[in-house]
Each structure stands twice: as C-alpha cells, then as structure tokens.
Write an enzyme that holds these catalytic residues in place. Structure first.
Site, PDB file in Angstrom:
ATOM      1  N   MET A  90       0.846  -1.199   0.000  1.00 53.69           N
ATOM      2  CA  MET A  90       0.000   0.000   0.000  1.00 53.69           C
ATOM      3  C   MET A  90       0.885   1.254   0.000  1.00 53.69           C
ATOM      4  O   MET A  90       0.434   2.345   0.355  1.00 53.69           O
ATOM      5  CB  MET A  90      -0.940  -0.014   1.200  1.00 53.69           C
ATOM      6  CG  MET A  90      -1.900  -1.209   1.150  1.00 53.69           C
ATOM      7  SD  MET A  90      -3.442  -0.942   2.016  1.00 53.69           S
ATOM      8  CE  MET A  90      -2.854  -0.775   3.687  1.00 53.69           C
ATOM      9  N   HIS A 118       9.114  -3.632   3.514  1.00 52.68           N
ATOM     10  CA  HIS A 118       8.696  -3.870   2.126  1.00 52.68           C
ATOM     11  C   HIS A 118       9.910  -4.245   1.264  1.00 52.68           C
ATOM     12  O   HIS A 118       9.835  -5.149   0.437  1.00 52.68           O
ATOM     13  CB  HIS A 118       8.083  -2.603   1.523  1.00 52.68           C
ATOM     14  CG  HIS A 118       6.827  -2.129   2.179  1.00 52.68           C
ATOM     15  ND1 HIS A 118       6.759  -0.949   2.863  1.00 52.68           N
ATOM     16  CD2 HIS A 118       5.582  -2.666   2.229  1.00 52.68           C
ATOM     17  CE1 HIS A 118       5.527  -0.764   3.314  1.00 52.68           C
ATOM     18  NE2 HIS A 118       4.792  -1.794   2.956  1.00 52.68           N
TER      19      HIS A 118
HETATM   20  P1  AMP Z   1       1.411  -2.990   3.515  1.00 50.26           P
HETATM   21  O1  AMP Z   1       1.981  -1.955   2.588  1.00 50.26           O
HETATM   22  O2  AMP Z   1       1.405  -2.573   4.945  1.00 50.26           O
HETATM   23  O3  AMP Z   1       0.105  -3.560   3.027  1.00 50.26           O
HETATM   24  O4  AMP Z   1       2.441  -4.198   3.468  1.00 50.26           O
HETATM   25  C1  AMP Z   1       2.785  -4.815   2.258  1.00 50.26           C
HETATM   26  C2  AMP Z   1       3.518  -6.091   2.562  1.00 50.26           C
HETATM   27  O5  AMP Z   1       4.697  -5.807   3.304  1.00 50.26           O
HETATM   28  C3  AMP Z   1       2.681  -7.068   3.406  1.00 50.26           C
HETATM   29  O6  AMP Z   1       2.897  -8.385   2.933  1.00 50.26           O
HETATM   30  C4  AMP Z   1       3.253  -6.866   4.781  1.00 50.26           C
HETATM   31  O7  AMP Z   1       3.117  -7.994   5.616  1.00 50.26           O
HETATM   32  C5  AMP Z   1       4.714  -6.613   4.464  1.00 50.26           C
HETATM   33  N1  AMP Z   1       5.361  -5.903   5.570  1.00 50.26           N
HETATM   34  C6  AMP Z   1       4.945  -4.752   6.143  1.00 50.26           C
HETATM   35  N2  AMP Z   1       5.762  -4.429   7.177  1.00 50.26           N
HETATM   36  C7  AMP Z   1       6.695  -5.404   7.257  1.00 50.26           C
HETATM   37  C8  AMP Z   1       7.803  -5.652   8.112  1.00 50.26           C
HETATM   38  N3  AMP Z   1       8.129  -4.837   9.111  1.00 50.26           N
HETATM   39  N4  AMP Z   1       8.547  -6.766   7.891  1.00 50.26           N
HETATM   40  C9  AMP Z   1       8.225  -7.615   6.884  1.00 50.26           C
HETATM   41  N5  AMP Z   1       7.204  -7.439   6.044  1.00 50.26           N
HETATM   42  C10 AMP Z   1       6.444  -6.353   6.221  1.00 50.26           C
END
Ligand code: AMP
Length: 281
Positions: A27, A34
């Site tokens: 997102m 990420h």
């Molecule tokens: P988001 O942009 O928050 O929807 O996250 C996108 C992807 O990045 C999702 O698969 C999350 O689980 C992963 N993600 C977000 N924060 C972390 C983190 N600190 N460590 C590993 N993966 C992450």
C-alpha cells in the site's frame, strides 16, 4: 524501472518478456520491511512486480483510509536499486474494481474469525478481493508477503488454494527497527512520545516468549497488558495466543504444537499490530 497504471498495459509488456515474475503487493509508504520482500523477489525471479495501491475495501474506517501515509516519489526512489528488473504497478481504483468498489465475500473458516478478522469488520474480505484481482490480472509466478501480517499471510495461502490460482506464496520474516518496533507505514503517524513508547510492545512479547512453559496464557495476557499500559500513550486492543495452523486462540498450550502471539495496541490514534512465534513446550 517500468511503471504502469493499468493491468492490461502491464500484461502486454510482460507477454513480450521472458522469465518468472515475483509480485510484492503493497500500500506504499515503503520502508525496509517492504524492501526485504522486494529483495527476496529479486533473488528468486527475473522480474519483480511491486504494486502500490491503498485498497479502500480493507479499511473499515474512512478516517483511517484518509490519513493512511502516501509518498509515491519517495517510494519510487527507494525502489531504484532494483531498477533493471523492476515493474511498478500503481493503478487507480477502477483498474482493480471495474464495477463497484466493494469487497466480495469469502469463507476462510477459523483463519478469518479472530484477531484482525474480529476487530476489523470485513477487513479480510477486502484484502482477499484486492489480492484475488491482483493475482488474476497480473498472473505472477510467486507472491511475497510479510509475517508482520501473519493472519493475512495464512488467508492469502488459503485464497490461492481455494481458487486454484497456482501461485507460490512466500512468507518473509518481520523486519524491525533497532529498538524492536516492527517496521510499518503507520509508524510515520506516531508522534515523538508515542514512538518512544512503542518499543515496549516487542520487548514485552520477547519477555513473554522467554517465559513460555512457565507462564500460562492468562498470565501472559495479564503481563502484556500491565507492562504495555504502564505507558500512558499505549492501550491494548487485544492479546491472543493462537494455534499457527488454525489461528484459533487458546487458553492452554499443548506440547509439540506451534503457537504464536498476536497483539494490537493503540498508540494514541494509531493502531499497531505485532506477532511473535512461541517456541514449542
Ligand atoms: P502494507 O503496505 O502494509 O500492506 O504491506 C505490504 C507487505 O509488506 C505485506 O505483505 C506486509 O506484511 C509486508 N510488511 C509490512 N511491514 C513489514 C515488516 N516490518 N517486515 C516484513 N514485512 C512487512
């Protein structure tokens, strides 16, 4: 770097290329968490496809959606080291929701019933709707998700199996700041006092994990709440220990089973989630 705003243009570009495609759905407001997924996808695929889309149907609160951090210019800058094999997909709502911006209904059984499924109404229907659209429209070979959202990862594996999409779903470890806080786009929304307080969440989870086998679940819950809420800025929304395979919360731990702690904590107006695997007893 190749940037597309429609999946049809992206698909016709990909049809002219050879090799595997690893999708990293995000997102935006990218951080090192990420980028760890992007790095893994770059190691295992010829092409890395990063989608940046704030999915409206997974938010159950209009204000939360409105204030979600965005910074496309910085996101593209962070992705430049992967330039040569990178495709970025930044669609408008209508490219993923051609008819109406609504979540479909899914049945993930116990996986979606508790934790985020219980506390964020319709959240996982929204997540599954957008991931199904991304999977069907972009047809990646592999897709990468963080264990930070462990429940989401399990649900996406179930979605992929239920719909027979044949994509390899790869879970990646949580990336944390030096003080232990799990990296998250939402951390940008914390003020200084909230940010300074937040590391206690992971520190307390670690202390609980160290006492696994000695403390029962009830005491773990009590300890977490007491330790975290000693801080004026933090309020615990939930604490659960759940079986990893079913994501059903338990009050007693059986030997040789895999369990994980799941927590949600409000730091002022910002909601933080975290999770930690418990060693077997
Ligand atoms: P988001 O942009 O928050 O929807 O996250 C996108 C992807 O990045 C999702 O698969 C999350 O689980 C992963 N993600 C977000 N924060 C972390 C983190 N600190 N460590 C590993 N993966 C992450």
């Amino acid at each position: 770097m190749f940037v597309f705003t429609t999946h049809s243009e992206l698909r016709s570009f990909l049809k002219k290329q050879t090799g595997s495609v690893g999708l990293v759905p995000t997102m935006g407001a990218l951080h090192k968490g990420h980028l760890s997924l992007v790095q893994k996808a770059a190691e295992n695929n010829n092409w890395v496809l990063v989608s940046i889309f704030i999915n409206p149907t997974q938010f159950n609160n209009a204000n939360d959606l409105a204030k979600y951090p965005k910074n496309m210019a910085k996101d593209l800058e962070l992705l430049t080291p992967y330039n040569k094999k990178l495709i970025v997909y930044t669609p408008n709502d209508s490219d993923l929701y051609p008819k109406a911006i609504n979540a479909k209904k899914y049945d993930f059984g116990s996986l979606a019933l508790h934790m985020e499924g219980a506390f964020r109404d319709n959240h996982f229907n929204g997540v599954a709707t957008v991931i199904e659209a991304l999977f069907r429209n972009l047809k990646p070979d592999r897709a990468y998700f963080g264990e930070k959202d462990f429940q989401q990862l399990q649900i996406i594996k179930a979605l992929n199996d239920q719909l027979n999409l044949g994509i390899k779903i790869i879970g990646c470890p949580i990336i944390r700041e030096i003080d232990g806080i799990a990296m998250s786009s939402r951390n940008q929304l914390l003020n200084k006092k909230e940010r300074n307080a937040a590391p206690i969440i992971h520190q307390t989870l670690q202390e609980i994990a160290e006492n696994n086998g000695r403390w029962d679940v009830n005491y773990m819950n009590h300890f977490f709440k007491k330790s975290v809420e000693e801080n004026f800025f933090l309020r615990v929304e939930y604490f659960f220990v759940a079986e990893e395979a079913t994501l059903i919360p338990v009050s007693h731990l059986k030997k040789q089973n895999d369990y994980r702690i799941f927590v949600a904590v409000n730091a002022g107006k910002t909601r933080l989630i975290d999770t930690l695997k418990l060693g077997r007893i």
